[in-house]
Design an enzyme around this catalytic site. Structure first.
Site, PDB file in Angstrom:
ATOM      1  N   SER A 153     -35.296 -31.641 -19.740  1.00  0.00           N
ATOM      2  CA  SER A 153     -34.103 -32.499 -19.803  1.00  0.00           C
ATOM      3  C   SER A 153     -33.787 -32.994 -21.203  1.00  0.00           C
ATOM      4  O   SER A 153     -32.790 -33.679 -21.406  1.00  0.00           O
ATOM      5  CB  SER A 153     -34.309 -33.713 -18.895  1.00  0.00           C
ATOM      6  OG  SER A 153     -35.349 -34.516 -19.393  1.00  0.00           O
TER       7      SER A 153
ATOM      8  N   THR B 131     -32.915 -37.509 -19.369  1.00  0.00           N
ATOM      9  CA  THR B 131     -32.659 -38.065 -20.693  1.00  0.00           C
ATOM     10  C   THR B 131     -33.829 -38.969 -20.967  1.00  0.00           C
ATOM     11  O   THR B 131     -34.485 -39.419 -20.040  1.00  0.00           O
ATOM     12  CB  THR B 131     -31.374 -38.925 -20.643  1.00  0.00           C
ATOM     13  OG1 THR B 131     -30.271 -38.100 -20.321  1.00  0.00           O
ATOM     14  CG2 THR B 131     -31.103 -39.655 -21.931  1.00  0.00           C
TER      15      THR B 131
ATOM     16  N   THR C  90     -30.983 -36.401 -25.241  1.00  0.00           N
ATOM     17  CA  THR C  90     -30.828 -35.650 -23.991  1.00  0.00           C
ATOM     18  C   THR C  90     -30.318 -34.230 -24.238  1.00  0.00           C
ATOM     19  O   THR C  90     -29.700 -33.959 -25.278  1.00  0.00           O
ATOM     20  CB  THR C  90     -29.808 -36.361 -23.074  1.00  0.00           C
ATOM     21  OG1 THR C  90     -29.809 -35.743 -21.787  1.00  0.00           O
ATOM     22  CG2 THR C  90     -28.392 -36.292 -23.624  1.00  0.00           C
TER      23      THR C  90
ATOM     24  N   ARG D  47     -19.204 -30.281 -23.425  1.00  0.00           N
ATOM     25  CA  ARG D  47     -19.247 -31.581 -22.738  1.00  0.00           C
ATOM     26  C   ARG D  47     -20.240 -32.512 -23.454  1.00  0.00           C
ATOM     27  O   ARG D  47     -21.364 -32.141 -23.762  1.00  0.00           O
ATOM     28  CB  ARG D  47     -19.676 -31.377 -21.286  1.00  0.00           C
ATOM     29  CG  ARG D  47     -19.822 -32.681 -20.471  1.00  0.00           C
ATOM     30  CD  ARG D  47     -21.240 -33.192 -20.455  1.00  0.00           C
ATOM     31  NE  ARG D  47     -21.410 -34.344 -19.565  1.00  0.00           N
ATOM     32  CZ  ARG D  47     -22.527 -35.057 -19.468  1.00  0.00           C
ATOM     33  NH1 ARG D  47     -23.577 -34.733 -20.209  1.00  0.00           N
ATOM     34  NH2 ARG D  47     -22.619 -36.083 -18.660  1.00  0.00           N
TER      35      ARG D  47
ATOM     36  N   THR E 248     -29.987 -43.785 -18.471  1.00  0.00           N
ATOM     37  CA  THR E 248     -30.101 -42.376 -18.079  1.00  0.00           C
ATOM     38  C   THR E 248     -29.338 -42.203 -16.770  1.00  0.00           C
ATOM     39  O   THR E 248     -29.168 -43.159 -16.020  1.00  0.00           O
ATOM     40  CB  THR E 248     -31.565 -41.948 -17.877  1.00  0.00           C
ATOM     41  OG1 THR E 248     -32.142 -42.740 -16.824  1.00  0.00           O
ATOM     42  CG2 THR E 248     -32.387 -42.119 -19.146  1.00  0.00           C
ATOM     43  N   GLY E 249     -28.919 -40.992 -16.517  1.00  0.00           N
ATOM     44  CA  GLY E 249     -28.169 -40.730 -15.286  1.00  0.00           C
ATOM     45  C   GLY E 249     -26.769 -40.250 -15.609  1.00  0.00           C
ATOM     46  O   GLY E 249     -26.505 -39.787 -16.722  1.00  0.00           O
TER      47      GLY E 249
HETATM   48  N1  ASP Z   1     -26.984 -39.387 -19.279  1.00  0.00           N
HETATM   49  C1  ASP Z   1     -27.116 -37.974 -19.506  1.00  0.00           C
HETATM   50  C2  ASP Z   1     -25.761 -37.380 -19.686  1.00  0.00           C
HETATM   51  O1  ASP Z   1     -24.861 -37.735 -18.968  1.00  0.00           O
HETATM   52  C3  ASP Z   1     -27.786 -37.218 -18.432  1.00  0.00           C
HETATM   53  C4  ASP Z   1     -28.947 -37.870 -17.755  1.00  0.00           C
HETATM   54  O2  ASP Z   1     -29.440 -38.885 -18.170  1.00  0.00           O
HETATM   55  O3  ASP Z   1     -29.399 -37.379 -16.747  1.00  0.00           O
HETATM   56  O4  ASP Z   1     -25.634 -36.513 -20.520  1.00  0.00           O
END
Ligand code: ASP
Length: 345
Positions: A87, A200, A218, A228, A251-252
């Protein structure tokens, strides 16, 4: 009369009167918020759960006098360089074309500076490149090919960031993405556009002098549309530090965080006096309020995951998500995983 500048003499007189009068004012009326007067007894670092080794490294470094930003970057680099972590950095899952595109940002509280890179290809440690932007330029964010060129100017090498296992995962996804395309499906493969792997590392830390830094790095959303950019490199979303207050990061699902400037908002909630855990929960509430119906389940809850992590100047810390989970903490009691507060029980 208030337009007339005070002469040095009258200024001293006014100041003296203020000092003399100060004893008449109740102490509660003039006290600064407690958070501004406090600092932790020893360094504290908080991170997403994958940062368990990173927080341990960060407090070890801060304990021996390393600057908070350098400690944070060294902490997240463990993950960036780990080929087993799919990740972040090297081995991160690629975009839909099979290209790993990395995002990172950082802030250094004491010098009030920030740096970020987005869509960076071929460099294993984007957190270091974000720190170079912070340290050596008058800018805050560099992107794409020019961010890579910037990294090369400091001696970094372009490398293939796909590992055998991340390439295998991408090939499997490509083979199974659609029933009617020209890629033959692989038996037992993943559902087309099924579960999106995200991940991340965000790490926020404060040293015993009360100085604060934060970093987030990340490979973003797996199989993303090329170009993106998520929340991680956005100052105020993926992470934010105010050296008077604290630091927070996330994160997320990045798009949902960007919509509320979640890193900044969490620090602002702490500025209002909230404990870091409550600040993280308040930010999640705001996320729900700002989520469009297509991303809500029938029961009104978001159909995605999003976590926040925060530490204040005093060394208090917390983290929250929609339904719980764990996050990494390190302080004088060592490194450990603790429970995230849950917005929904
Ligand atoms: N926050 C990260 C993103 O949107 C992805 C993640 O944390 O899972 O790129």
């Amino acid at each position: 009369m208030s337009d007339v500048p005070l002469s040095r003499r009258s200024f001293i007189g006014a100041a003296g009167a203020a000092v003399a009068g100060a004893t008449l004012i109740p102490e509660t009326a003039i006290a600064a918020p407690y958070i501004r007067r406090s600092r932790p007894a020893s360094p504290v670092a908080v991170a997403s759960a994958n940062g368990i080794r990173g927080v341990a490294r960060a407090i070890e470094l801060m304990g021996s006098g390393t600057d908070t930003l350098d400690a944070a970057v060294e902490g997240v680099k463990i993950q960036e360089l780990d080929p087993e972590d799919n990740s972040v950095g090297y081995g991160g899952l690629p975009n839909e074309e099979g290209v790993v595109q990395l995002d990172a940002s950082c802030m250094h509280g004491p010098t009030k500076r920030a740096g970020a890179v987005a869509c960076l290809e071929g460099i294993k440690t984007p957190s270091e490149i974000a720190r170079l932007v912070l340290k050596y330029t008058n800018h805050i964010m560099l992107v794409g090919r020019d961010a890579q060129r910037f990294a090369l100017s400091y001696g970094y090498q372009v490398e293939d960031l796909l590992t055998p296992s991340s390439r295998e995962a991408w090939l499997r996804w490509r083979a199974n993405r659609g029933a009617n395309d020209d890629w033959l499906n692989v038996d037992g493969g993943q559902e087309p556009m099924g579960v999106r792997v995200t991940g991340t590392i965000n790490l926020n830390c404060v040293n015993s002098a009360g100085d604060i830094s934060s970093v987030t790095t990340t490979s973003g959303l797996s199989w993303k549309i090329p170009g993106r950019v998520g929340d991680s490199p956005i100052i105020g979303a993926g992470q934010y530090t105010d050296n008077d207050i604290g630091a927070a990061g996330s994160t997320g699902r990045g798009e949902s965080n960007i919509m509320v400037c979640g890193g900044f908002l969490t620090v602002e909630f702490m500025r209002q006096g909230m404990h870091p855990k409550d600040a993280c929960l308040a930010t999640l509430k705001r996320v729900v309020e700002k989520t469009p119906p297509r991303l809500l389940r029938p029961d009104g809850r978001p159909n995605f995951g999003l976590n926040f992590y925060a530490v204040n100047k005093k060394g208090e810390y917390g983290g929250a998500s929609f339904t719980g989970g764990r996050y990494a903490v390190a302080d004088e009691r060592g490194a450990r995983l603790e429970d995230l507060a849950a917005l929904y029980s």
